[in-house]
Design an enzyme around this catalytic site. Structure first.
Site, PDB file in Angstrom:
ATOM      1  CD  GLU A  86      -3.200   5.515   6.540  1.00 42.03           C
ATOM      2  OE1 GLU A  86      -2.187   5.215   7.194  1.00 42.03           O
ATOM      3  OE2 GLU A  86      -3.239   5.474   5.286  1.00 42.03           O
TER       4      GLU A  86
ATOM      5  N   GLY B 272       2.880  -1.328   4.284  1.00 38.01           N
ATOM      6  CA  GLY B 272       2.906   0.106   4.044  1.00 38.01           C
ATOM      7  C   GLY B 272       4.279   0.594   3.638  1.00 38.01           C
ATOM      8  N   GLY B 273       4.971   1.281   4.553  1.00 30.23           N
ATOM      9  CA  GLY B 273       6.239   1.936   4.242  1.00 30.23           C
ATOM     10  C   GLY B 273       7.289   1.027   3.644  1.00 30.23           C
TER      11      GLY B 273
ATOM     12  CG  ASN C 266      -1.799   1.209   1.332  1.00 25.00           C
ATOM     13  OD1 ASN C 266      -1.919   1.976   0.378  1.00 25.00           O
ATOM     14  ND2 ASN C 266      -2.424   1.410   2.472  1.00 25.00           N
ATOM     15  CD1 TRP C 267       3.268   0.883  -3.038  1.00 30.49           C
ATOM     16  CD2 TRP C 267       3.799   2.309  -4.673  1.00 30.49           C
ATOM     17  NE1 TRP C 267       4.079   0.217  -3.907  1.00 30.49           N
ATOM     18  CE2 TRP C 267       4.425   1.062  -4.933  1.00 30.49           C
ATOM     19  CE3 TRP C 267       3.982   3.347  -5.574  1.00 30.49           C
ATOM     20  CZ2 TRP C 267       5.232   0.842  -6.042  1.00 30.49           C
ATOM     21  CZ3 TRP C 267       4.782   3.130  -6.697  1.00 30.49           C
ATOM     22  CH2 TRP C 267       5.403   1.894  -6.921  1.00 30.49           C
ATOM     23  CE  LYS C 268      -0.360   3.268   4.703  1.00 26.25           C
ATOM     24  NZ  LYS C 268      -0.262   3.400   6.172  1.00 26.25           N
TER      25      LYS C 268
ATOM     26  CG  HIS D 282      -5.979   1.736   5.012  1.00 22.55           C
ATOM     27  ND1 HIS D 282      -5.554   2.686   5.912  1.00 22.55           N
ATOM     28  CD2 HIS D 282      -4.967   0.835   4.909  1.00 22.55           C
ATOM     29  CE1 HIS D 282      -4.340   2.384   6.331  1.00 22.55           C
ATOM     30  NE2 HIS D 282      -3.961   1.262   5.740  1.00 22.55           N
TER      31      HIS D 282
ATOM     32  CB  SER E  15       4.804  -1.584  11.706  1.00 24.07           C
ATOM     33  OG  SER E  15       4.274  -0.288  11.914  1.00 24.07           O
TER      34      SER E  15
ATOM     35  N   GLY F 283       2.171   2.275  10.840  1.00 27.46           N
ATOM     36  CA  GLY F 283       3.114   3.386  10.761  1.00 27.46           C
ATOM     37  C   GLY F 283       3.745   3.770  12.077  1.00 27.46           C
TER      38      GLY F 283
ATOM     39  CD  GLU G 104      -3.399  -2.337   7.165  1.00 19.20           C
ATOM     40  OE1 GLU G 104      -2.255  -2.385   6.713  1.00 19.20           O
ATOM     41  OE2 GLU G 104      -4.172  -1.396   6.963  1.00 19.20           O
TER      42      GLU G 104
END
Length: 248
Positions: A96, A233-234, A9-11, A94, A212, A172, A166
Site C-alpha cells: 500500500e 491485517g484486519g 498491521n493496524w493500518k 508495504h 488475509s 484485504g 504478502e
C-alpha cells in the site's frame, strides 16, 4: 529453531483511546512465550501503545518511517523519534505504501539501512500482483525486491530482519494463498537470502506470510517449514488475533 513472529498491521484504524482499549483486550489473548507478538499501530498512537503494552509480551512497531534523521519532510517520522519512545519494529515497503505513496525498492533499502542504524527491526514487505502471478514472474519479481532491499545490509543485520511475503492479490480480499503457494515463495526468498549471504544467514532470518490471514488459515500456513509467522491485517483488530497467535 526460529521463533515465530506474529505482527498485526493496524493500518489506518483505531483512535488513540481505541488503541488502549484494544491492547488491553488483547493482552491476555496473545500472552505466549512461543512467539514474538508485535502491534504496528498508526503513528499518532505509538507513544500511547508503548505505554499500554508495558508489562506484557507485546512489542510496538510503526507502519512507516523516513530514511533521513531529520529535515524538511512535512508529515514524516524520523527513525530517532521511533527509537526515543521505545518502538522496536517498523514495517517497510508495504504494497500500500508502494502503490499509494510512491515507495520504491530503492527507498525501501534506504529505510532498512536506517532502521538498523537505530536498532529497530525492519519488517520488509515483498509481494506480487495478480497479473505478475498469472504471467509466471512471481519469483523473479520478489527476488529483485529482496536483493535491492538488502543492498549494503551486513549478514549480522540480515539475520535479525523480518521479511513479510504478502501477495498483493490476497491483501484485504479474503483470498489466501494456499499453504503450498505461500511455502513455495517463502522458500524462494530464503534461497535468495542464501545467495546474497550464506546458508547460516538464510536459516536465521524470519519470513512471515501476510494476506488475509485468519484464525482458520493460520495453523496450516505457519506449519510450513519456511513460514515463521504472519503479518496480519484486519484480523489483528479483533479478538480472533489471539487465536492466530496461539495457532497450535
Amino acid at each position: 529453531m526460529r521463533k515465530k513472529i506474529i505482527a498485526g498491521n493496524w493500518k489506518m484504524n483505531k483512535t488513540t483511546s481505541e488503541t488502549v482499549t484494544l491492547i488491553n483486550q488483547l493482552k491476555p489473548l496473545v500472552a505466549t512465550e512461543d512467539a514474538d507478538v508485535v502491534f504496528c499501530v498508526p503513528a499518532i498512537s505509538l507513544t500511547t501503545a508503548v505505554e499500554a503494552a508495558k508489562g506484557s509480551n507485546i512489542q510496538i512497531g510503526a507502519e512507516n518511517m523516513h530514511f533521513e534523521e531529520n529535515g524538511a519532510y512535512t508529515g514524516e517520522i524520523a527513525p530517532g523519534m521511533l527509537d526515543d519512545i521505545g518502538v522496536r519494529y517498523v514495517i517497510i515497503g508495504h504494497s500500500e505504501r508502494r502503490e499509494y505513496f510512491a515507495e520504491t525498492d530503492v527507498t525501501v533499502n534506504k529505510k532498512v539501512l536506517k532502521a538498523f542504524e537505530h536498532g529497530i527491526t525492519p519488517i520488509i514487505c515483498c509481494g506480487e500482483s495478480l497479473t505478475q502471478r498469472e504471467q509466471g514472474v512471481t519469483i523473479d519479481f520478489i527476488r529483485q525486491q529482496i536483493k535491492i532491499a538488502f543492498l549494503n545490509v551486513t549478514p549480522e543485520q540480515a539475520k535479525t530482519a523480518v521479511i513479510a511475503y504478502e501477495p498483493i492479490w490476497a491483501i484485504g480480499t479474503g483470498k489466501v494463498a494456499t499453504s503450498a503457494q505461500a511455502q513455495e515463495v517463502c522458500k524462494a526468498i530464503r534461497e535468495c537470502v542464501a545467495e546474497i549471504y550464506d546458508t547460516d544467514t538464510a536459516a536465521a532470518i524470519r519470513i512471515q506470510y501476510g494476506g488475509s490471514v485468519t484464525a482458520d488459515s493460520a495453523a496450516e500456513l505457519f506449519s510450513q517449514p519456511d513460514i515463521d509467522g504472519g503479518l496480519v491485517g484486519g484480523a489483528s483488530l479483533k479478538p480472533d488475533f489471539g487465536k492466530i497467535v496461539n495457532y497450535k
